[in-house]
Design an enzyme around this catalytic site. Structure first.
Site, mmCIF file in Angstrom:
data_model
loop_
_atom_site.group_PDB
_atom_site.id
_atom_site.type_symbol
_atom_site.label_atom_id
_atom_site.label_comp_id
_atom_site.label_asym_id
_atom_site.label_seq_id
_atom_site.Cartn_x
_atom_site.Cartn_y
_atom_site.Cartn_z
ATOM 1 N N CYS A 136 0.923 -1.017 0.011
ATOM 2 C CA CYS A 136 -0.171 0.028 -0.098
ATOM 3 C C CYS A 136 0.913 1.237 0.042
ATOM 4 C CB CYS A 136 -1.041 -0.019 1.213
ATOM 5 S SG CYS A 136 -0.421 -0.677 2.794
HETATM 6 N N1 LIG Z 1 -4.607 -4.005 4.804
HETATM 7 C C1 LIG Z 1 -3.884 -3.530 3.821
HETATM 8 O O1 LIG Z 1 -4.044 -2.329 3.847
HETATM 9 C C2 LIG Z 1 -2.792 -4.188 2.982
HETATM 10 C C3 LIG Z 1 -2.815 -3.505 1.614
HETATM 11 C C4 LIG Z 1 -1.610 -4.259 0.683
HETATM 12 C C5 LIG Z 1 -1.344 -5.504 0.885
HETATM 13 N N2 LIG Z 1 -2.026 -6.082 2.232
HETATM 14 C C6 LIG Z 1 -1.454 -7.428 2.261
HETATM 15 O O2 LIG Z 1 -2.639 -8.258 1.842
HETATM 16 C C7 LIG Z 1 -2.529 -9.553 2.574
HETATM 17 C C8 LIG Z 1 -4.031 -9.431 3.356
HETATM 18 O O3 LIG Z 1 -3.851 -8.463 4.341
HETATM 19 P P1 LIG Z 1 -5.198 -8.217 5.198
HETATM 20 O O4 LIG Z 1 -5.005 -6.933 5.860
HETATM 21 O O5 LIG Z 1 -6.525 -8.656 4.543
HETATM 22 O O6 LIG Z 1 -4.966 -9.155 6.164
HETATM 23 P P2 LIG Z 1 -5.560 -9.923 7.674
HETATM 24 O O7 LIG Z 1 -6.592 -8.938 7.978
HETATM 25 O O8 LIG Z 1 -4.534 -10.296 8.592
HETATM 26 O O9 LIG Z 1 -6.300 -11.126 7.004
HETATM 27 C C9 LIG Z 1 -5.613 -12.327 6.349
HETATM 28 C C10 LIG Z 1 -6.506 -13.521 6.212
HETATM 29 O O10 LIG Z 1 -5.755 -14.561 5.696
HETATM 30 C C11 LIG Z 1 -6.555 -15.533 6.344
HETATM 31 N N3 LIG Z 1 -5.478 -16.668 6.053
HETATM 32 C C12 LIG Z 1 -4.179 -16.752 7.108
HETATM 33 N N4 LIG Z 1 -3.229 -17.697 6.921
HETATM 34 C C13 LIG Z 1 -4.043 -18.499 5.985
HETATM 35 C C14 LIG Z 1 -3.836 -19.756 5.277
HETATM 36 N N5 LIG Z 1 -2.877 -20.318 5.646
HETATM 37 N N6 LIG Z 1 -4.877 -20.019 4.653
HETATM 38 C C15 LIG Z 1 -6.020 -19.427 4.294
HETATM 39 N N7 LIG Z 1 -6.126 -18.489 4.832
HETATM 40 C C16 LIG Z 1 -5.322 -17.722 5.509
HETATM 41 C C17 LIG Z 1 -6.635 -15.282 7.635
HETATM 42 O O11 LIG Z 1 -8.022 -16.115 7.959
HETATM 43 P P3 LIG Z 1 -8.853 -15.832 9.378
HETATM 44 O O12 LIG Z 1 -9.769 -14.997 9.115
HETATM 45 O O13 LIG Z 1 -9.410 -17.512 9.420
HETATM 46 O O14 LIG Z 1 -7.710 -15.552 10.528
HETATM 47 C C18 LIG Z 1 -7.415 -13.792 7.183
HETATM 48 O O15 LIG Z 1 -8.642 -13.927 6.635
HETATM 49 C C19 LIG Z 1 -1.299 -9.456 3.605
HETATM 50 O O16 LIG Z 1 -0.251 -10.243 3.029
HETATM 51 C C20 LIG Z 1 -0.923 -7.960 3.768
HETATM 52 O O17 LIG Z 1 0.182 -7.683 3.862
HETATM 53 C C21 LIG Z 1 -2.643 -5.542 3.061
#
Ligand SMILES: NC(=O)c1ccc[n+]([C@@H]2O[C@H](COP(=O)([O-])OP(=O)(O)OC[C@H]3O[C@@H](n4cnc5c(N)ncnc54)[C@H](OP(=O)(O)O)[C@@H]3O)[C@@H](O)[C@H]2O)c1
Length: 317
Positions: free
Chosen positions: A129
């Site tokens: 981001c």
């Molecule tokens: N947030 C941002 O602004 C942003 C921006 C750019 C990129 N990202 C990247 O995008 C990714 C997701 O971000 P997020 O903010 O949505 O993270 P998050 O809120 O921590 O959500 C992660 C999700 O992944 C699921 N998960 C974790 N391990 C898994 C596995 N082994 N198999 C299947 N599902 C799994 C979790 O399941 P549970 O619900 O069951 O825990 C959760 O739903 C990350 O790598 C982050 O760095 C985020």
């Protein structure tokens, strides 16, 4: 994706979160009968053509290789495929990369630079981001006037959703509310990601410092970028460069002179708004995105649209 005319969502999965989408996110009430299941790679392989892998870094590289092997197209939102070299990943994320074979397949999913490569890619490394906001703000100058730039300082501010949903003390309401702080000063893992792209486009290394801040809001990133130049340029000239550079881009808006971007103007949109100012040897570029949209989800859908030859802003406009 529910509103996207060329997409049918067939599979929703997480690690432990399960149930109807309505029960997990009540804002989807009556919009879908989809349920979220415990992730099973065999099921994903069987019923999906393309997958958005939005799991924490180090988790993605356990899932992606099996999907690539099954000939699926994958858009990975984590950092696992953003560095071409496994050694860089190890250096900045502190983990050994376990899927080195697919690193060279990954295309960095910033359409404003890599649209042609994205069209044919099987694996997209969706950008971070902060890097999206910084690179888009810097690109017109660093790729055309790089010799004139002595130093860049990026002062960026993000809402709390940037950290995902994990529960940690420093992200609790009482810690974040009514508070403003810098963190990972000069050592954030997004700095090398920004540097990689900026230096590649410039053709040489430009000294760059990056300081992120956490602000008490849910969504949004504002990056204020200070570029110290050897030879002053006029504001009208720079504005013209930016307008020309992004004239065909559906997601980048160059604001009229005198106007500056605000996170609320890009909230829940796929836009990156950019504003400009100049005084003698200092150019100040500001850019605003929604970290969950152009910084993550809408950029991922934009990449999918390009991969499949759909209109680029389908489902996100
Ligand atoms: N947030 C941002 O602004 C942003 C921006 C750019 C990129 N990202 C990247 O995008 C990714 C997701 O971000 P997020 O903010 O949505 O993270 P998050 O809120 O921590 O959500 C992660 C999700 O992944 C699921 N998960 C974790 N391990 C898994 C596995 N082994 N198999 C299947 N599902 C799994 C979790 O399941 P549970 O619900 O069951 O825990 C959760 O739903 C990350 O790598 C982050 O760095 C985020």
């Amino acid at each position: 994706l529910l509103r996207h005319s060329n997409v049918r969502v067939t599979y929703l999965a997480a690690a432990t979160t399960t149930g109807t989408l309505n029960s997990i996110h009540p804002e989807f009430l009556d919009q879908t009968k989809l349920s979220c299941e415990k992730f099973k790679i065999q099921k994903a392989q069987k019923i999906c053509d393309a997958l958005f892998v939005a799991v924490p870094h180090t988790q993605a590289m356990n899932i992606v290789p099996e999907l690539i092997k099954a000939d699926k197209r994958v858009i990975d939102l984590s950092a696992d495929y953003r560095f071409p070299k496994a050694s860089e990943y190890k250096k900045y994320y502190g983990h050994e990369h376990t899927d080195k074979a697919n690193l060279s397949k990954a295309v960095y999913g910033l359409p404003e630079i890599y649209r042609e490569e994205i069209k044919h890619a099987q694996l997209i490394a969706n950008p971070g981001c902060y890097p999206t906001s910084a690179i888009l703000g810097l690109l017109p100058l660093t790729s055309t006037f790089s010799e004139n730039i002595q130093q860049i300082i990026i002062d960026a501010k993000s809402g709390v959703t940037g950290a995902g949903k994990k529960l940690t003390n420093h992200l609790m309401f009482s810690e974040v509310n009514e508070n403003l702080k810098a963190y990972k000063v000069l050592s954030h893992q997004h700095k090398p990601e920004i540097e990689n792209q900026i230096n590649k486009m410039a053709g040489h290394m430009i000294p760059l410092a990056f300081v992120p801040h956490l602000v008490p809001m849910n969504q949004g990133i504002l990056s204020t970028m200070y570029l110290f130049v050897k030879k002053p340029l006029s504001l009208a000239h720079i504005h013209k460069i930016y307008k020309n550079f992004y004239k065909t881009e559906p997601s980048v808006r160059i604001l009229p002179l005198g106007q500056q971007p605000e996170t609320k103007n890009v909230f829940e949109t796929h836009y990156c708004d950019i504003g400009l100012a100049i005084k003698d040897h200092l150019i100040v570029v500001t850019s605003a995105i929604d970290n969950l949209m152009k910084g993550a989800a809408s950029q991922a859908v934009q990449n999918m649209n390009i991969m499949y030859g759909f209109q680029e802003n389908l489902g996100i406009d």
